[in-house]
Design a protein around this motif. Structure first.
Motif, short mmCIF file in Angstrom:
data_model
loop_
_atom_site.label_atom_id
_atom_site.label_comp_id
_atom_site.label_asym_id
_atom_site.label_seq_id
_atom_site.Cartn_x
_atom_site.Cartn_y
_atom_site.Cartn_z
N GLY A 186 16.96 82.81 31.77
CA GLY A 186 17.73 83.04 32.96
C GLY A 186 17.68 82.17 34.06
O GLY A 186 18.73 81.95 34.56
N PHE A 187 16.87 80.79 33.97
CA PHE A 187 17.09 79.71 34.80
C PHE A 187 17.52 78.71 34.39
O PHE A 187 17.58 77.37 34.61
N SER A 188 18.22 78.73 32.95
CA SER A 188 18.93 77.70 32.34
C SER A 188 20.07 76.97 33.01
O SER A 188 20.20 75.73 32.96
N ALA A 189 20.81 77.74 33.79
CA ALA A 189 22.07 77.11 34.47
C ALA A 189 21.29 76.26 35.84
O ALA A 189 21.78 75.08 36.03
N ASP A 190 20.54 76.90 36.39
CA ASP A 190 19.56 75.99 37.53
C ASP A 190 18.90 74.79 36.97
O ASP A 190 19.06 73.79 37.55
N LEU A 191 18.43 74.81 35.92
CA LEU A 191 17.49 73.78 35.37
C LEU A 191 18.69 72.62 34.76
O LEU A 191 18.31 71.68 35.10
N GLY A 192 19.90 73.14 34.07
CA GLY A 192 20.78 72.13 33.82
C GLY A 192 21.42 71.45 35.05
O GLY A 192 21.78 70.38 34.93
N TYR A 193 21.75 72.29 35.98
CA TYR A 193 22.39 71.76 37.23
C TYR A 193 21.07 70.52 37.73
O TYR A 193 21.50 69.41 38.27
N LEU A 194 19.96 70.66 37.88
CA LEU A 194 19.05 69.92 38.40
C LEU A 194 19.04 68.63 37.50
O LEU A 194 18.66 67.36 37.92
N LEU A 195 19.08 68.79 36.15
CA LEU A 195 19.18 67.64 35.42
C LEU A 195 20.58 66.89 35.21
O LEU A 195 20.60 65.70 34.49
N GLY A 196 21.52 67.42 36.04
CA GLY A 196 22.74 66.58 35.81
C GLY A 196 24.06 67.31 35.77
O GLY A 196 25.08 66.81 35.67
N ASP A 197 23.98 68.76 35.46
CA ASP A 197 25.24 69.17 34.96
C ASP A 197 26.00 69.60 36.29
O ASP A 197 25.78 69.49 37.45
N THR A 198 27.54 69.66 35.78
CA THR A 198 28.40 70.22 37.04
C THR A 198 28.66 71.66 37.00
O THR A 198 28.30 72.25 35.77
N LEU A 199 29.37 71.95 37.69
CA LEU A 199 29.81 73.32 37.51
C LEU A 199 31.04 73.77 36.57
O LEU A 199 31.27 74.85 36.08
N ASP A 200 31.58 72.77 36.11
CA ASP A 200 32.35 72.69 34.98
C ASP A 200 32.17 72.30 33.67
O ASP A 200 32.70 72.87 32.75
N ALA A 201 30.94 71.69 33.60
CA ALA A 201 30.55 71.22 32.30
C ALA A 201 29.10 71.32 32.45
O ALA A 201 28.28 70.89 33.14
#
Length: 525
Positions: free
Chosen positions: A103-118
């Motif tokens: 459920g929180f994979s998108a949030d965790l990825g964003y905290l680790l450096g992901d962008t909204l496009d990749a």
């Protein structure tokens, strides 16, 4: 007379069996959310569609190894809390952890450096959570089934009834799970789930899974508090020598291994006590090699049944979107038709779950009247007719689409009827194989945990075969879902014939010399 009254007084009450079986609703609630929400979410994160099918393979692969291992160790667990309940609690805790990771994979990825496009990091986190979730589900389900078998002992009628309760709660979990996945406003209730990295669709999925956590926690509590398990102590055995007997070995093997140690033993109350398996996981291969013929027949019919089921279970809503509605998800002009069909397929799955639940209430009575093998055979024949019916519905839908019309009302209604009718044989598939396995295992004195794990091999192996081979098989016949569905119809027909001709037909109840049956995890001291 007094012995009979004592047996009725000391056996686990029906209310406790219902409580134990209730955990199936929590588990199946999560499975329904997976089926209805995770495939769109996978594509939203950026995982290619071709890879999505490989991700779903983690379920059968983990199940192939996890359930036999968990089954073996739960058979020999000496915890003061019981044999099965530590594994049920551990599995439930893993499910909660996995659901939070997904459920929180998108949030965790964003905290680790992901962008909204990749979102490569979110994809990795999601895949890890997905695998942990499948591992946890396989850890949880086996001990639940085994606990029901422990509490019912050799009473075949109560065993069938307990497995019918389990199937009923699975249907209830399906209904609630599909209904939860169909509603798109959960994120408004759990407003904190909507973040910069997690849009409305993502927040709704996250909120739905939080509801799943609450559901699983509640049903797990009911299950582990239903009735106390007597802790298993392998040292304290009355009037008997501890014997190492591999579960599910043939009667001759068990008799030969016990004849030396038991030749000078007097016949007493411990004669029927459950033999504890000292087998390691590596001995599972030996157990399969020496498996008695009736158990092989049960595994054969189980495998044929699941080869028939998996194509439909994997592609049922896709069939509604593509073949019935003539849609195409990658075509902007036809995508609306496709998703209209998918939504109608979700309605069909809800109808399927309702019929599954109602059928579960009748299974024990019908099996008592007709016999489990005949009920299983009839169920597979119903599957055969329904899968052939999907071809007829597809042909009628294509004719309407060729004339420039959408699917007619009677075509859509016929498809929904197929979904609904298939709920009855699915209820049989969820209960009768486990009841037969538990009954036969009690007869030969095997461990219930490992027996459920062995039966699971006949479930997950077909799933791997279908998941890997259905795509190339469909392409061999110019694509579409019909080739796999018709292959399933043939497998169901073979399973029906094998069920009627090969399956063992035990009497309604095994006799226990008019005294109480005790097992290591029985609440009876």
């Amino acid at each position: 007379m007094d012995s009979s009254k004592g047996k009725r007084k000391n056996r686990v009450p029906i209310r406790a069996l219902i409580q134990v079986a209730s955990v199936a609703a929590g588990v199946q609630f999560g499975w329904a959310l997976q089926l209805s929400l995770l495939t769109p979410y996978v594509q939203e994160l950026g995982i290619p569609h071709a890879w999505a099918s490989l991700i779903w393979l983690c379920g059968p692969i983990s199940g192939m190894f996890v359930q036999p291992i968990v089954g073996h160790y739960s058979d020999s667990c000496t915890s003061s809390f019981g044999r099965r309940r530590p594994f049920i609690l551990g599995g439930a805790a893993l499910v909660v952890i996995a659901v939070l990771i997904i459920g929180f994979s998108a949030d965790l990825g964003y905290l680790l450096g992901d962008t909204l496009d990749a979102r490569p990091r979110a994809i990795v986190i999601f895949v890890v959570g997905f695998w942990v979730l499948d591992l946890a589900n396989n850890t949880l389900q086996g001990p639940c089934r085994a606990l029901l078998a422990d509490f019912t002992g050799k009473d075949q009628t109560r065993n069938r009834r307990a497995n019918a309760f389990f199937s009923l709660f699975m249907a209830l979990g399906n209904i609630l799970g599909f209904a939860t996945g169909a509603y798109d406003g959960w994120w408004k209730i759990f407003s904190f789930t909507h973040t910069k990295a997690c849009d409305v669709a993502c927040a709704n999925l996250k909120s739905a899974f939080l509801l799943g956590v609450i559901m699983l926690a509640t049903t797990t509590f009911l299950s582990v508090t239903a009735a106390p398990e007597v802790p298993y102590d392998p040292i304290k055995k009355k009037h008997s020598v501890v014997k190492a007997v591999t579960p599910l070995l043939s009667d001759k093997s068990n008799e030969s291994s016990s004849s030396v140690t038991g030749a000078n033993e007097e016949e007493d109350d411990d004669e029927d006590e459950e033999q504890e398996s000292e087998a390691l996981f590596t001995e599972l291969v030996g157990a399969l090699r020496d498996l008695p013929r009736p158990m092989w027949y049960i595994l054969l019919v189980t495998a044929l049944t699941w080869i028939a089921w998996f194509p439909f279970l994997l592609f049922d809503t896709d069939w509604m979107g593509r073949e019935v509605y003539g849609g195409e998800p990658s075509d902007p002009l036809k995508s609306k038709w496709y998703y209209d069909g998918v939504h109608m397929g979700s309605l069909g799955l809800m109808l399927n779950s309702v019929v599954l639940g109602l059928s579960s209430l009748c299974i024990e009575f019908v099996c008592r009247k007709l016999g489990s093998s005949y009920v299983w055979g009839i169920a597979n024949m119903i599957m055969t007719v329904c899968f052939v019916g999907t071809y007829l519905v597809t042909h009628a839908a294509k004719s309407a689409l060729a004339a420039g019309e959408g699917p007619s009302t009677w075509v859509v209604t016929s498809a929904l009827v197929i979904f609904a009718v298939l709920g009855a044989p699915l209820a049989v598939t969820y209960s009768v194989p486990y009841a037969l396995t538990a009954t036969y295992t009690e007869k030969v004195g095997g461990g219930q945990g490992l027996s459920v794990g062995v039966l699971n091999l006949a479930v997950v192996t077909p799933q791997v075969i279908v998941s890997v081979g259905s795509g190339p098989w469909d392409e061999l016949f110019n694509g579409g879902n019909m080739p796999a569905f018709l292959l399933g119809a043939g497998s169901a027909l073979l399973g029906a014939i094998a069920a009627v001709l090969l399956l063992p037909r035990p009497p309604p109840d095994f006799k226990t010399r008019n005294r109480l049956r005790r097992t290591h995890s029985s609440p009876i001291p």
